[in-house]
Design a protein around this motif. Structure first.
Motif, PDB file in Angstrom:
ATOM      1  N   THR A 113       0.836  -1.204   0.000  1.00 57.47           N
ATOM      2  CA  THR A 113       0.000   0.000   0.000  1.00 57.47           C
ATOM      3  C   THR A 113       0.869   1.252   0.000  1.00 57.47           C
ATOM      4  OG1 THR A 113      -1.793  -1.146   1.152  1.00 57.47           O
ATOM      5  CG2 THR A 113      -1.804   1.250   1.244  1.00 57.47           C
ATOM      6  N   TRP A 114       1.957   1.230   0.789  1.00 62.35           N
ATOM      7  CA  TRP A 114       2.911   2.353   0.746  1.00 62.35           C
ATOM      8  C   TRP A 114       3.507   2.483  -0.658  1.00 62.35           C
ATOM      9  CZ3 TRP A 114       3.289   6.037   4.228  1.00 62.35           C
ATOM     10  CH2 TRP A 114       2.981   5.775   5.575  1.00 62.35           C
ATOM     11  N   ALA A 115       3.858   1.346  -1.257  1.00 61.40           N
ATOM     12  CA  ALA A 115       4.462   1.370  -2.593  1.00 61.40           C
ATOM     13  C   ALA A 115       3.464   1.877  -3.632  1.00 61.40           C
ATOM     14  CB  ALA A 115       4.957  -0.024  -2.967  1.00 61.40           C
ATOM     15  N   LEU A 116       2.193   1.504  -3.484  1.00 56.74           N
ATOM     16  CA  LEU A 116       1.170   1.992  -4.404  1.00 56.74           C
ATOM     17  C   LEU A 116       1.048   3.513  -4.303  1.00 56.74           C
ATOM     18  CD1 LEU A 116      -1.191   1.670  -6.375  1.00 56.74           C
ATOM     19  CD2 LEU A 116      -2.666   1.164  -4.400  1.00 56.74           C
ATOM     20  N   ALA A 117       1.081   4.026  -3.081  1.00 56.65           N
ATOM     21  CA  ALA A 117       1.025   5.482  -2.897  1.00 56.65           C
ATOM     22  C   ALA A 117       2.178   6.161  -3.622  1.00 56.65           C
ATOM     23  CB  ALA A 117       1.043   5.819  -1.411  1.00 56.65           C
ATOM     24  N   GLU A 118       3.358   5.569  -3.548  1.00 53.49           N
ATOM     25  CA  GLU A 118       4.511   6.164  -4.231  1.00 53.49           C
ATOM     26  C   GLU A 118       4.324   6.142  -5.743  1.00 53.49           C
ATOM     27  OE1 GLU A 118       9.384   5.929  -4.512  1.00 53.49           O
ATOM     28  OE2 GLU A 118       8.298   4.455  -3.313  1.00 53.49           O
ATOM     29  N   ARG A 119       3.773   5.053  -6.268  1.00 56.90           N
ATOM     30  CA  ARG A 119       3.545   4.984  -7.714  1.00 56.90           C
ATOM     31  C   ARG A 119       2.507   6.010  -8.158  1.00 56.90           C
ATOM     32  NH1 ARG A 119       3.545  -0.597  -6.656  1.00 56.90           N
ATOM     33  NH2 ARG A 119       1.293  -0.757  -7.040  1.00 56.90           N
TER      34      ARG A 119
ATOM     35  N   VAL B 116       3.728  10.007  -0.384  1.00 56.79           N
ATOM     36  CA  VAL B 116       4.163   9.230   0.778  1.00 56.79           C
ATOM     37  C   VAL B 116       4.396  10.157   1.969  1.00 56.79           C
ATOM     38  CG1 VAL B 116       5.985   7.740   1.714  1.00 56.79           C
ATOM     39  CG2 VAL B 116       5.163   7.395  -0.635  1.00 56.79           C
ATOM     40  N   ASP B 117       5.067  11.280   1.739  1.00 54.97           N
ATOM     41  CA  ASP B 117       5.318  12.238   2.824  1.00 54.97           C
ATOM     42  C   ASP B 117       4.012  12.791   3.387  1.00 54.97           C
ATOM     43  OD1 ASP B 117       8.015  11.860   2.425  1.00 54.97           O
ATOM     44  OD2 ASP B 117       8.303  13.689   1.257  1.00 54.97           O
TER      45      ASP B 117
ATOM     46  N   PHE C 156       5.441  -0.005   6.772  1.00 50.68           N
ATOM     47  CA  PHE C 156       6.370   1.050   6.380  1.00 50.68           C
ATOM     48  C   PHE C 156       7.807   0.553   6.430  1.00 50.68           C
ATOM     49  CE2 PHE C 156       8.870   4.959   7.078  1.00 50.68           C
ATOM     50  CZ  PHE C 156       8.417   5.713   6.011  1.00 50.68           C
ATOM     51  N   ALA C 157       8.142  -0.226   7.465  1.00 50.77           N
ATOM     52  CA  ALA C 157       9.502  -0.761   7.581  1.00 50.77           C
ATOM     53  C   ALA C 157       9.825  -1.675   6.407  1.00 50.77           C
ATOM     54  CB  ALA C 157       9.653  -1.510   8.895  1.00 50.77           C
ATOM     55  N   ARG C 158       8.890  -2.544   6.031  1.00 51.08           N
ATOM     56  CA  ARG C 158       9.134  -3.442   4.900  1.00 51.08           C
ATOM     57  C   ARG C 158       9.200  -2.675   3.583  1.00 51.08           C
ATOM     58  NH1 ARG C 158       5.112  -6.590   3.984  1.00 51.08           N
ATOM     59  NH2 ARG C 158       3.650  -5.931   5.604  1.00 51.08           N
ATOM     60  N   TYR C 159       8.391  -1.650   3.453  1.00 52.97           N
ATOM     61  CA  TYR C 159       8.434  -0.796   2.257  1.00 52.97           C
ATOM     62  C   TYR C 159       9.785  -0.106   2.147  1.00 52.97           C
ATOM     63  CZ  TYR C 159       7.756   3.824   0.057  1.00 52.97           C
ATOM     64  OH  TYR C 159       7.896   4.978  -0.657  1.00 52.97           O
ATOM     65  N   ARG C 160      10.289   0.461   3.240  1.00 57.42           N
ATOM     66  CA  ARG C 160      11.578   1.143   3.211  1.00 57.42           C
ATOM     67  C   ARG C 160      12.716   0.158   2.950  1.00 57.42           C
ATOM     68  NH1 ARG C 160      11.848   6.268   5.575  1.00 57.42           N
ATOM     69  NH2 ARG C 160      14.009   6.173   4.888  1.00 57.42           N
ATOM     70  N   ASN C 161      12.635  -1.024   3.516  1.00 58.00           N
ATOM     71  CA  ASN C 161      13.664  -2.036   3.285  1.00 58.00           C
ATOM     72  C   ASN C 161      13.696  -2.457   1.824  1.00 58.00           C
ATOM     73  OD1 ASN C 161      14.545  -2.063   5.930  1.00 58.00           O
ATOM     74  ND2 ASN C 161      13.193  -3.738   6.526  1.00 58.00           N
ATOM     75  N   THR C 162      12.538  -2.540   1.213  1.00 58.86           N
ATOM     76  CA  THR C 162      12.468  -2.894  -0.212  1.00 58.86           C
ATOM     77  C   THR C 162      13.127  -1.806  -1.051  1.00 58.86           C
ATOM     78  OG1 THR C 162      10.427  -4.135   0.116  1.00 58.86           O
ATOM     79  CG2 THR C 162      10.920  -3.419  -2.125  1.00 58.86           C
ATOM     80  N   LEU C 163      12.890  -0.551  -0.695  1.00 54.17           N
ATOM     81  CA  LEU C 163      13.512   0.563  -1.423  1.00 54.17           C
ATOM     82  C   LEU C 163      15.018   0.486  -1.328  1.00 54.17           C
ATOM     83  CD1 LEU C 163      11.346   3.724  -0.670  1.00 54.17           C
ATOM     84  CD2 LEU C 163      11.523   2.460  -2.806  1.00 54.17           C
ATOM     85  N   ARG C 164      15.518   0.202  -0.123  1.00 56.56           N
ATOM     86  CA  ARG C 164      16.963   0.163   0.084  1.00 56.56           C
ATOM     87  C   ARG C 164      17.622  -0.979  -0.686  1.00 56.56           C
ATOM     88  NH1 ARG C 164      15.442   0.914   5.762  1.00 56.56           N
ATOM     89  NH2 ARG C 164      15.599   3.097   6.299  1.00 56.56           N
ATOM     90  N   SER C 165      16.904  -2.090  -0.806  1.00 57.60           N
ATOM     91  CA  SER C 165      17.498  -3.272  -1.456  1.00 57.60           C
ATOM     92  C   SER C 165      17.267  -3.293  -2.961  1.00 57.60           C
ATOM     93  CB  SER C 165      16.888  -4.554  -0.850  1.00 57.60           C
ATOM     94  OG  SER C 165      15.485  -4.592  -1.045  1.00 57.60           O
ATOM     95  N   ALA C 166      16.444  -2.371  -3.474  1.00 59.28           N
ATOM     96  CA  ALA C 166      16.169  -2.342  -4.914  1.00 59.28           C
ATOM     97  C   ALA C 166      17.419  -1.932  -5.681  1.00 59.28           C
ATOM     98  CB  ALA C 166      15.022  -1.389  -5.211  1.00 59.28           C
TER      99      ALA C 166
END
Length: 243
Positions: free
Chosen positions: A180-186, A193-194, A231-241
């Motif tokens: 859901t966080w990722a969808l908001a970013e898209r 997101v902010d 949110f933590a999993r969303y941010r971790n996905t961003l970092r590992s992308a």
């Protein structure tokens, strides 16, 4: 991300002022030619969310020129009778806990059924064919009125009872909070997101005193726990992308 064929049609978004409904509002603004919003005051403990609604509407209208043009009227309905009927942790000052039947006492019986029925009546009057809600059966507390089968059955009943071809959209139904966080970013990029972090409210206890990396809340209730984990999993996905 606008879908062909419905860009000229109107939609009504169930808009509480929380993370999910704000994402759904962005989803609708990206797809439909006219978007109106509907909130419900049912005596919820976390009614601070209602105070966030105008702030969020203004914020989303400022994110994209097209969104400002499509955002239409806002409506709020008094459903205090629903709170009066409910002995739940969302409408009473009691501790959040599991009940004998396996559901948490945050479950407000019939809430989404009532919400969507009133939304359909308003959509009928306003000439809006599409109704968008943030129901989800992936990250939820077992609420039976959040299930896809319930929403599909209700759509059939509403269309039969109103002799209209209303369409109930649940864009979050099969995604989790990280998605859901990722969808908001898209939909709206980092600014959306902010905005969700700073302005939405999800905490069941109505706590807005503590600012965390995922937003405001008590940090302990089920709603906060889901939001924080997502949110933590969303941010971790961003970092590992890959970059």
């Amino acid at each position: 991300m606008r879908a062909s064929g419905i860009a000229g049609e109107g939609a009504l978004v169930l808009f509480s002022g929380g993370q999910d409904s704000t994402t759904c509002l962005a989803y609708a603004l990206e797809r439909f030619g006219r978007v109106e919003t509907l909130g419900f005051d049912y005596g919820q403990r976390h009614r601070v969310e209602l105070e966030r609604r105008p702030v969020l509407r203004d914020a989303l209208a400022g994110l994209k020129p097209g969104w400002a043009e499509r955002l239409g009227a806002d409506h709020t309905l008094d459903l205090s009778v629903l709170g009066a009927l409910s002995e739940t942790a969302l409408t009473r000052n009691v501790a959040i806990e599991m009940e004998d039947g396996g559901l948490p006492n945050t479950f407000v019986p019939g809430r989404n059924i009532v919400f969507l029925t009133f939304a359909a009546a308003l959509a009928y009057r306003r000439g809006l064919r599409h109704i968008v809600g943030g129901m989800c059966e992936t990250d939820f507390s077992g609420y039976p009125d959040c299930r896809d089968d319930t929403i599909k059955a209700l759509q059939v009943a509403l269309n039969l009872g109103m002799d209209r071809r209303l369409v109930l959209h649940t864009p979050l139904m099969f995604i989790d909070k990280a998605e859901t966080w990722a969808l908001a970013e898209r939909l709206g990029g980092p600014p959306l997101v902010d905005t969700i972090v700073e302005e939405t409210h999800t905490c069941y206890l109505g706590e807005r005193g503590t600012r965390r990396d995922w937003g405001y809340g008590c940090g302990a209730c089920p709603a906060c726990a889901l939001r924080a984990d997502g949110f933590a999993r969303y941010r971790n996905t961003l970092r590992s992308a890959p970059r």
